[in-house]
Design an enzyme around this catalytic site. Structure first.
Site, PDB file in Angstrom:
ATOM      1  N   VAL A  12       0.826  -1.215   0.000  1.00  0.00           N
ATOM      2  CA  VAL A  12       0.000   0.000   0.000  1.00  0.00           C
ATOM      3  C   VAL A  12       0.854   1.255   0.000  1.00  0.00           C
ATOM      4  O   VAL A  12       0.331   2.363   0.017  1.00  0.00           O
ATOM      5  CB  VAL A  12      -0.986   0.039   1.193  1.00  0.00           C
ATOM      6  CG1 VAL A  12      -1.957  -1.113   1.123  1.00  0.00           C
ATOM      7  CG2 VAL A  12      -0.264   0.097   2.513  1.00  0.00           C
ATOM      8  N   LEU A  14       3.407   4.140   1.489  1.00  0.00           N
ATOM      9  CA  LEU A  14       3.519   4.813   2.787  1.00  0.00           C
ATOM     10  C   LEU A  14       2.180   5.438   3.163  1.00  0.00           C
ATOM     11  O   LEU A  14       2.002   6.660   3.126  1.00  0.00           O
ATOM     12  CB  LEU A  14       4.628   5.866   2.757  1.00  0.00           C
ATOM     13  CG  LEU A  14       6.025   5.290   2.833  1.00  0.00           C
ATOM     14  CD1 LEU A  14       7.070   6.398   2.779  1.00  0.00           C
ATOM     15  CD2 LEU A  14       6.217   4.464   4.093  1.00  0.00           C
ATOM     16  N   HIS A  15       1.249   4.583   3.493  1.00  0.00           N
ATOM     17  CA  HIS A  15      -0.077   5.002   3.939  1.00  0.00           C
ATOM     18  C   HIS A  15      -0.406   4.209   5.188  1.00  0.00           C
ATOM     19  O   HIS A  15       0.093   3.102   5.380  1.00  0.00           O
ATOM     20  CB  HIS A  15      -1.118   4.739   2.846  1.00  0.00           C
ATOM     21  CG  HIS A  15      -0.812   5.486   1.586  1.00  0.00           C
ATOM     22  ND1 HIS A  15      -1.101   6.818   1.424  1.00  0.00           N
ATOM     23  CD2 HIS A  15      -0.203   5.095   0.451  1.00  0.00           C
ATOM     24  CE1 HIS A  15      -0.696   7.210   0.230  1.00  0.00           C
ATOM     25  NE2 HIS A  15      -0.133   6.180  -0.385  1.00  0.00           N
ATOM     26  N   ALA A  16      -1.232   4.772   6.030  1.00  0.00           N
ATOM     27  CA  ALA A  16      -1.727   4.109   7.230  1.00  0.00           C
ATOM     28  C   ALA A  16      -0.610   3.497   8.076  1.00  0.00           C
ATOM     29  O   ALA A  16       0.299   4.195   8.508  1.00  0.00           O
ATOM     30  CB  ALA A  16      -2.796   3.094   6.875  1.00  0.00           C
ATOM     31  N   PRO A  18       2.096   1.384   7.533  1.00  0.00           N
ATOM     32  CA  PRO A  18       3.518   1.522   7.182  1.00  0.00           C
ATOM     33  C   PRO A  18       4.040   2.954   7.396  1.00  0.00           C
ATOM     34  O   PRO A  18       5.169   3.138   7.850  1.00  0.00           O
ATOM     35  CB  PRO A  18       3.574   1.132   5.705  1.00  0.00           C
ATOM     36  CG  PRO A  18       2.388   0.258   5.504  1.00  0.00           C
ATOM     37  CD  PRO A  18       1.332   0.812   6.418  1.00  0.00           C
TER      38      PRO A  18
END
Length: 92
Positions: A12, A14-16, A18
């Site tokens: 995904v 660099l979202h949420a 991570p």
């Protein structure tokens, strides 16, 4: 100044989760760290909003910079974290 380029391992990007793990690790470093897409403007790696705002997706490359004593070790740790897929299923 130390610099590293790394491909983001999380599917995904660099979202949420991570991004949160990365920002927390960057905040623990003894030196300020910036992150950018190649050719882009660097942002503070300790800011979740700035990091998410980069819109980094899985497989994208990012460039990390740090300056000062401990910069190489800090970047080595962050590169390892970024290269890992933190969205992979965790075996039970």
């Amino acid at each position: 100044m130390s610099e590293r380029t790394v491909s983001v391992g999380s599917r995904v990007g660099l979202h949420a989760r991570p991004a949160s793990l990365f920002v927390q690790a960057a905040a623990r470093q003894p030196v300020p760290v910036t992150i950018a897409k190649p050719g882009g403007d660097p942002v503070d790696a300790r800011s979740i909003l700035m990091v998410i705002g980069l819109d980094v997706r899985g497989g994208d490359e990012v460039v990390l910079h740090a300056d000062g004593e401990g910069a190489d070790a800090a970047l080595d740790e962050l590169v390892e974290l970024l290269a890992t897929d933190h969205d992979a299923e965790v075996p039970s």
